[in-house]
Design an enzyme around this catalytic site. Sequence first.
Site, short mmCIF file in Angstrom:
data_model
loop_
_atom_site.label_atom_id
_atom_site.label_comp_id
_atom_site.label_asym_id
_atom_site.label_seq_id
_atom_site.Cartn_x
_atom_site.Cartn_y
_atom_site.Cartn_z
N HIS A 108 -71.82 -8.76 53.17
CA HIS A 108 -71.42 -7.49 52.87
C HIS A 108 -71.68 -6.47 53.82
O HIS A 108 -72.86 -6.70 54.39
CB HIS A 108 -71.66 -6.79 51.34
N ASP B 297 -77.57 -10.23 52.20
CA ASP B 297 -76.80 -11.35 52.02
C ASP B 297 -75.68 -11.95 53.00
O ASP B 297 -75.17 -12.87 52.90
CB ASP B 297 -75.91 -11.00 50.58
N SER C 22 -64.32 -7.53 48.61
CA SER C 22 -65.20 -6.66 48.03
C SER C 22 -65.54 -5.71 49.23
O SER C 22 -66.08 -4.38 48.81
CB SER C 22 -66.52 -7.65 47.62
#
Length: 282
Positions: free
Chosen positions: A253, A250, A34
């Site tokens: 990221h 989070d 990601s």
Amino acid sequence: MKLKIIAAACLILLALRGFSQDKKFYIFICFGQSNMEGNARIQAQDSIGIDSRFQVLQAVDCGDKGWLKDNWHTAIPPLARCTTGLTPADYFGRTLVANLPEKIRIGIINVSVAGAKIEIFEKDSYQSYLATAPGWMKNIVAEYGGNPYDRLVALAKLAQKSGVIKGILLHQGESNTNDTLWTKKVKGVYDNLMKDLKLKPKKVPLLAGEVVNADQNGICASMNKIITTLPQTVPNSYVISSAGCVCSPDHLHFTAGGCRLLGTRYGETMLSLLGYKVKENQ
């Protein structure tokens, strides 16, 4: 008759020259999960002032943007797929074009899959991993024709018609946290790329970025201990520190600012490997 033969030979040479590589067009292969795909929200500053010498080879069709797969365009984010975000590759490329001679262009290829283990890029066994993947991940993979590794190689071969592959950027590891075999798995992917693209490992370094650092309370920060050992398994590899790269709430990221800093570090490392220094007063 001899004149006709000579004329034909000249036409053939001209045609071959038209399809020859531009040795001043440096291509970089990017892959991962990601953060390399681009999770950070793209901000206004990220889409302006992009030098046309910085190009991306489009991996998927983005009709609303006028970007067609297998075609080059100025590297306006997103660089992976139509709805992804900012990636370290953005500021990697910006750093290079800002510090390399104007005659040199930079090209990026980015095939990344959010949430995926490194196994998604294993040439001969990705199917077994994909078989148990969640539906949303399968949808991402479908955009790459069902096989991310093959799509990466196909784009790289296409890029080789235009330029020269100078390096590989990896940002992956969150989904393999504490996997002590990760370095060997990465080596397997790297070795396959070298073979399938007829590249020489000594001439194509692998740059691997750390995941969100412990100084940002990264939830996968323990993986960095494994990532830092990669040069022991892949000799021509270099680890890019994520220390100080700000992350989102989070703790998984990077924010846009974190991506900019990490991407700049990728770029500065590559500049050094290419024999250049960062220009002063940028």
